[in-house]
Design an enzyme around this catalytic site. Structure first.
Site, PDB file in Angstrom:
ATOM      1  N   CYS A 135      -4.284   0.781  -2.326  1.00 48.05           N
ATOM      2  CA  CYS A 135      -4.006  -0.640  -1.590  1.00 48.05           C
ATOM      3  C   CYS A 135      -2.986  -1.248  -2.202  1.00 48.05           C
ATOM      4  O   CYS A 135      -2.431  -1.240  -3.201  1.00 48.05           O
ATOM      5  CB  CYS A 135      -5.218  -1.361  -1.617  1.00 48.05           C
ATOM      6  SG  CYS A 135      -6.540  -0.855  -0.693  1.00 48.05           S
ATOM      7  N   ASN A 159       0.694  -1.189   0.173  1.00 49.66           N
ATOM      8  CA  ASN A 159      -0.116  -0.138   0.142  1.00 49.66           C
ATOM      9  C   ASN A 159       0.890   1.447   0.147  1.00 49.66           C
ATOM     10  O   ASN A 159       1.877   1.325   0.717  1.00 49.66           O
ATOM     11  CB  ASN A 159      -1.027  -0.011   1.039  1.00 49.66           C
ATOM     12  CG  ASN A 159      -0.272  -0.222   2.523  1.00 49.66           C
ATOM     13  OD1 ASN A 159       0.338  -0.985   2.727  1.00 49.66           O
ATOM     14  ND2 ASN A 159      -0.884   0.271   3.401  1.00 49.66           N
ATOM     15  N   CYS A 198      -9.971  -5.404   0.489  1.00 51.83           N
ATOM     16  CA  CYS A 198     -11.217  -4.709   0.733  1.00 51.83           C
ATOM     17  C   CYS A 198     -11.938  -4.802  -0.777  1.00 51.83           C
ATOM     18  O   CYS A 198     -11.538  -5.537  -1.738  1.00 51.83           O
ATOM     19  CB  CYS A 198     -10.635  -3.352   0.808  1.00 51.83           C
ATOM     20  SG  CYS A 198     -10.232  -2.538  -0.648  1.00 51.83           S
ATOM     21  N   CYS A 232     -10.419  -3.764  -4.033  1.00 52.03           N
ATOM     22  CA  CYS A 232      -9.553  -4.471  -4.526  1.00 52.03           C
ATOM     23  C   CYS A 232     -10.267  -5.667  -5.058  1.00 52.03           C
ATOM     24  O   CYS A 232      -9.740  -6.432  -6.005  1.00 52.03           O
ATOM     25  CB  CYS A 232      -8.564  -4.911  -3.321  1.00 52.03           C
ATOM     26  SG  CYS A 232      -7.579  -3.487  -2.918  1.00 52.03           S
ATOM     27  N   GLU A 239       0.420   5.093   0.669  1.00 50.87           N
ATOM     28  CA  GLU A 239      -0.453   6.085   1.123  1.00 50.87           C
ATOM     29  C   GLU A 239      -0.082   7.548   0.594  1.00 50.87           C
ATOM     30  O   GLU A 239       0.828   7.769  -0.007  1.00 50.87           O
ATOM     31  CB  GLU A 239      -0.589   6.068   2.641  1.00 50.87           C
ATOM     32  CG  GLU A 239      -1.010   4.684   3.018  1.00 50.87           C
ATOM     33  CD  GLU A 239      -1.374   4.656   4.416  1.00 50.87           C
ATOM     34  OE1 GLU A 239      -1.034   5.363   5.241  1.00 50.87           O
ATOM     35  OE2 GLU A 239      -2.123   3.752   4.733  1.00 50.87           O
ATOM     36  N   ASN A 240      -0.784   8.638   0.973  1.00 53.08           N
ATOM     37  CA  ASN A 240      -0.863   9.946   0.553  1.00 53.08           C
ATOM     38  C   ASN A 240      -1.346  10.903   1.457  1.00 53.08           C
ATOM     39  O   ASN A 240      -2.491  10.568   2.326  1.00 53.08           O
ATOM     40  CB  ASN A 240      -1.440  10.044  -1.118  1.00 53.08           C
ATOM     41  CG  ASN A 240      -1.256  11.357  -1.753  1.00 53.08           C
ATOM     42  OD1 ASN A 240      -1.634  12.518  -1.229  1.00 53.08           O
ATOM     43  ND2 ASN A 240      -0.199  11.247  -2.405  1.00 53.08           N
ATOM     44  N   ALA A 241      -0.748  11.912   1.812  1.00 51.07           N
ATOM     45  CA  ALA A 241      -1.289  13.023   2.656  1.00 51.07           C
ATOM     46  C   ALA A 241      -2.869  13.367   2.286  1.00 51.07           C
ATOM     47  O   ALA A 241      -3.508  13.669   3.084  1.00 51.07           O
ATOM     48  CB  ALA A 241      -0.491  14.354   2.439  1.00 51.07           C
ATOM     49  N   GLU A 259      -3.000  -4.649  -3.000  1.00 46.58           N
ATOM     50  CA  GLU A 259      -3.423  -5.697  -3.931  1.00 46.58           C
ATOM     51  C   GLU A 259      -3.606  -5.030  -5.199  1.00 46.58           C
ATOM     52  O   GLU A 259      -3.236  -5.621  -6.254  1.00 46.58           O
ATOM     53  CB  GLU A 259      -5.012  -6.138  -3.602  1.00 46.58           C
ATOM     54  CG  GLU A 259      -4.775  -6.807  -2.325  1.00 46.58           C
ATOM     55  CD  GLU A 259      -4.912  -6.008  -1.141  1.00 46.58           C
ATOM     56  OE1 GLU A 259      -4.703  -4.830  -0.977  1.00 46.58           O
ATOM     57  OE2 GLU A 259      -5.553  -6.682   0.172  1.00 46.58           O
TER      58      GLU A 259
HETATM   59  N1  THU Z   1      -5.272  -1.475   2.500  1.00 47.61           N
HETATM   60  C1  THU Z   1      -4.614  -2.434   1.569  1.00 47.61           C
HETATM   61  O1  THU Z   1      -3.611  -2.230   1.350  1.00 47.61           O
HETATM   62  N2  THU Z   1      -5.544  -3.375   1.307  1.00 47.61           N
HETATM   63  C2  THU Z   1      -6.829  -3.564   1.415  1.00 47.61           C
HETATM   64  O2  THU Z   1      -7.186  -4.454   1.259  1.00 47.61           O
HETATM   65  C3  THU Z   1      -7.173  -2.838   2.790  1.00 47.61           C
HETATM   66  C4  THU Z   1      -6.551  -1.885   3.033  1.00 47.61           C
HETATM   67  C5  THU Z   1      -4.515  -0.323   2.949  1.00 47.61           C
HETATM   68  C6  THU Z   1      -4.982   0.903   2.476  1.00 47.61           C
HETATM   69  C7  THU Z   1      -4.327   1.930   3.646  1.00 47.61           C
HETATM   70  O3  THU Z   1      -3.103   2.340   3.012  1.00 47.61           O
HETATM   71  C8  THU Z   1      -4.493   1.267   4.740  1.00 47.61           C
HETATM   72  O4  THU Z   1      -4.544  -0.301   4.363  1.00 47.61           O
HETATM   73  C9  THU Z   1      -5.585   1.226   5.814  1.00 47.61           C
HETATM   74  O5  THU Z   1      -6.837   1.082   5.262  1.00 47.61           O
END
Ligand code: THU
Length: 160
Positions: A73, A62, A112, A115, A64-66, A75
């Site tokens: 994600c 994963n 999730c 994904c 992330e971003n500000a 996946e």
């Molecule tokens: N996240 C994933 O990488 N995959 C998922 O299926 C669920 C959530 C990440 C997104 C975010 O960076 C962090 O987990 C918290 O939600």
């Protein structure tokens, strides 16, 4: 009116050691990817490793971003990379692991909904099921023989 009962079948392994050797190897790649995740906002690191039918392994974590929704994600990072780098290859298997820096994740953590929808696109495209193994940092591992077990009512191109 009648009710429709939808069932899913998943296999549960007691722990990592119970997995077949080749799955353990793929899961270890997911661990490595997970630990390199860029997750400064959630402290929740996710890794994905994808085995293709050309024997290549593609990983993702994963990012992330500000501006939170701009992150992605693990996946989808992995599956989009696989689609971009090996557009002709079919996806055999995915291994997923998630770990929190705040607590120990001991239950299997599934992909999730967004994904699942993205994985579904590739399963439909390749006309072959994608096997998915997912876990937390430790503990039980769940196996789904196809994405359809995780997302029974997929929206696909047949509706367009
Ligand atoms: N996240 C994933 O990488 N995959 C998922 O299926 C669920 C959530 C990440 C997104 C975010 O960076 C962090 O987990 C918290 O939600």
């Amino acid at each position: 009116m009648k009710s429709l009962i939808i069932t899913s079948t998943l296999d549960v392994y007691e722990n990592f050691d119970e997995l077949p050797n080749d799955v353990q190897q793929l899961m270890e790649r997911a661990f490595e990817a997970r630990d390199q995740a860029y997750a400064p906002y959630s402290n929740f690191k996710v890794g994905a490793a994808i085995l293709l039918d050309n024997e290549e392994v593609v990983i993702g974590s994963n990012q992330e971003n500000a501006s939170y929704p701009s992150g992605l994600c693990a996946e989808r990072t992995a599956i989009f990379y696989a689609g971009a780098k090996y557009p002709e290859a079919k996806i055999r298997r995915m291994a997923l692991s998630a770990r929190s820096l705040n607590h120990r994740t001991v239950t299997p953590i599934p992909p999730c909904g967004a994904c699942r929808q993205s994985i579904a696109e590739y399963e439909v495209k390749q006309e072959q099921p994608i096997e998915i193994f997912f876990m937390g940092e430790t503990g039980k591992v769940v196996r789904s023989g196809s994405l359809k077990e995780l997302l029974p009512l997929i929206f696909d191109n047949s509706y367009l």
